[in-house]
Motif scaffolding. Structure first.
Motif, PDB file in Angstrom:
ATOM      1  N   CYS A 145      12.021 -90.329 -50.968  1.00  0.00           N
ATOM      2  CA  CYS A 145      11.442 -91.118 -52.056  1.00  0.00           C
ATOM      3  C   CYS A 145      12.393 -91.172 -53.238  1.00  0.00           C
ATOM      4  O   CYS A 145      12.671 -92.249 -53.785  1.00  0.00           O
ATOM      5  CB  CYS A 145      10.099 -90.530 -52.477  1.00  0.00           C
ATOM      6  N   THR A 247       3.519 -81.894 -55.878  1.00  0.00           N
ATOM      7  CA  THR A 247       2.805 -82.383 -57.061  1.00  0.00           C
ATOM      8  C   THR A 247       3.500 -83.594 -57.670  1.00  0.00           C
ATOM      9  O   THR A 247       2.863 -84.601 -57.999  1.00  0.00           O
ATOM     10  CB  THR A 247       2.694 -81.271 -58.113  1.00  0.00           C
ATOM     11  N   ALA A 250       3.117 -86.716 -55.456  1.00  0.00           N
ATOM     12  CA  ALA A 250       1.772 -87.281 -55.543  1.00  0.00           C
ATOM     13  C   ALA A 250       1.602 -88.071 -56.837  1.00  0.00           C
ATOM     14  O   ALA A 250       1.031 -89.169 -56.844  1.00  0.00           O
ATOM     15  CB  ALA A 250       0.729 -86.167 -55.449  1.00  0.00           C
ATOM     16  N   ARG A 251       2.069 -87.529 -57.949  1.00  0.00           N
ATOM     17  CA  ARG A 251       1.970 -88.216 -59.237  1.00  0.00           C
ATOM     18  C   ARG A 251       2.760 -89.526 -59.218  1.00  0.00           C
ATOM     19  O   ARG A 251       2.293 -90.549 -59.714  1.00  0.00           O
ATOM     20  CB  ARG A 251       2.474 -87.317 -60.364  1.00  0.00           C
ATOM     21  N   GLU A 253       3.684 -91.358 -56.571  1.00  0.00           N
ATOM     22  CA  GLU A 253       3.122 -92.332 -55.638  1.00  0.00           C
ATOM     23  C   GLU A 253       1.842 -92.951 -56.178  1.00  0.00           C
ATOM     24  O   GLU A 253       1.515 -94.106 -55.883  1.00  0.00           O
ATOM     25  CB  GLU A 253       2.876 -91.670 -54.287  1.00  0.00           C
ATOM     26  N   LYS A 254       1.090 -92.203 -56.987  1.00  0.00           N
ATOM     27  CA  LYS A 254      -0.121 -92.735 -57.629  1.00  0.00           C
ATOM     28  C   LYS A 254       0.225 -93.628 -58.812  1.00  0.00           C
ATOM     29  O   LYS A 254      -0.632 -94.372 -59.311  1.00  0.00           O
ATOM     30  CB  LYS A 254      -1.019 -91.591 -58.103  1.00  0.00           C
ATOM     31  N   GLY A 255       1.480 -93.532 -59.275  1.00  0.00           N
ATOM     32  CA  GLY A 255       1.900 -94.351 -60.404  1.00  0.00           C
ATOM     33  C   GLY A 255       1.366 -93.877 -61.729  1.00  0.00           C
ATOM     34  O   GLY A 255       1.329 -94.631 -62.699  1.00  0.00           O
ATOM     35  N   SER A 256       0.991 -92.590 -61.819  1.00  0.00           N
ATOM     36  CA  SER A 256       0.359 -92.090 -63.045  1.00  0.00           C
ATOM     37  C   SER A 256       1.342 -91.934 -64.202  1.00  0.00           C
ATOM     38  O   SER A 256       0.920 -91.789 -65.343  1.00  0.00           O
ATOM     39  CB  SER A 256      -0.317 -90.733 -62.769  1.00  0.00           C
ATOM     40  N   ARG A 258       4.324 -94.056 -64.378  1.00  0.00           N
ATOM     41  CA  ARG A 258       5.267 -95.175 -64.352  1.00  0.00           C
ATOM     42  C   ARG A 258       5.153 -95.994 -65.620  1.00  0.00           C
ATOM     43  O   ARG A 258       4.114 -96.051 -66.225  1.00  0.00           O
ATOM     44  CB  ARG A 258       5.000 -96.063 -63.146  1.00  0.00           C
TER      45      ARG A 258
END
Length: 258
Positions: A145, A247, A250-251, A253-256, A258
């Motif tokens: 990633c 962690t 996950a953050r 990929e969730k776009g939290s 970006r």
């Protein structure tokens, strides 16, 4: 030249965490530090950077060198880690000035472009120390990633110093100038994105806001996790390293962030 005192010691006496030779000794009657470069191009970069020294900040004088070793004058003075408030303010201003020069000075940008293969903090260090761990699924997914984002990152390759910690920024006693020591990670590339976080400025210097070009904050946080996880592996804490990666991935990929 004599080498009476090994420096570093992360892996063994005389070896730094980046796997470089590092000793203190005497050369032509002067106390010096000698360390190994990754490749000849990094030696040439270190020599070129000497010309950038000014009244606000500087690099130690290069006493001698060959294709793989650099000998720097030993700096007598006080590190920022042990200095008072006024000297710390002086050092903060100097490091901020250095970053600004690396990012915006035409002279420094041109210098970097001429030494693009010297050493890359991301490719030659952060990724290299994770290679053996990529057999773990979470590490492999994280690195894939990060690498995909890195390839798409359209920013210039600039001068980078990834180790301006409070222990490596000195106020030289003789000149009162700020001196940058421990230059084994001096290089050129996109690693400048992490330089402020790696420095003693830390979170007080927001690279996303002060960068010369737009940078995705999510990528910065993902890259910081890459750096922290590698340090955890080096420290013998693979569980913590894996959790950092899990962690952060996950953050991202969730776009939290970006």
């Amino acid at each position: 030249m004599k080498f009476p005192r090994p420096l570093g010691g992360f892996l063994q006496p005389g070896i730094t965490k980046a796997g470089r030779l590092s000793f203190a000794g005497m050369c032509n009657g002067r106390k010096v530090k000698v360390y190994s470069a990754l490749r000849p191009g990094q030696v040439q970069l270190r020599l070129a950077v000497q010309s950038l020294s000014n009244q606000q900040w500087a690099f130690p004088e290069v006493i001698a060198y060959d294709h793989s070793l650099i000998v720097e004058a030993w700096i007598e003075g006080e590190s920022v880690a042990n200095s008072g408030l006024e000297k710390r303010k002086q050092a903060v201003a100097a490091v901020q000035s250095f970053f600004d020069s690396c990012w915006r000075s035409e002279q420094v940008v041109d210098l970097a472009s001429g030494h693009s293969s010297a050493f890359c903090y991301f490719e030659d260090y952060l990724l290299k120390r994770l290679e053996i761990w990529c057999h773990l699924d979470v590490v492999a997914r994280f690195v894939a990633c990060w690498s995909d984002c890195y390839r798409k990152l359209s920013v210039a390759h600039l001068l980078s110093h990834a180790d301006l910690s409070a222990d490596n920024v000195f106020i030289e006693a003789a000149t009162n100038r700020v001196m940058f020591i421990d230059n084994e990670l001096l290089g050129v590339g996109k690693g400048w994105i992490l330089d402020p976080l790696n420095s003693f400025l830390g979170d007080d210097f927001d690279v996303v806001k002060q960068s010369p070009v737009p940078i995705n904050r999510g990528f910065v946080e993902l890259t910081w996790a890459l750096r922290k996880a590698g340090s955890a592996f080096d420290a013998g804490e693979p569980g913590r390293a894996v959790e950092l990666m899990r962690t952060a991935l996950a953050r991202f990929e969730k776009g939290s962030v970006r």
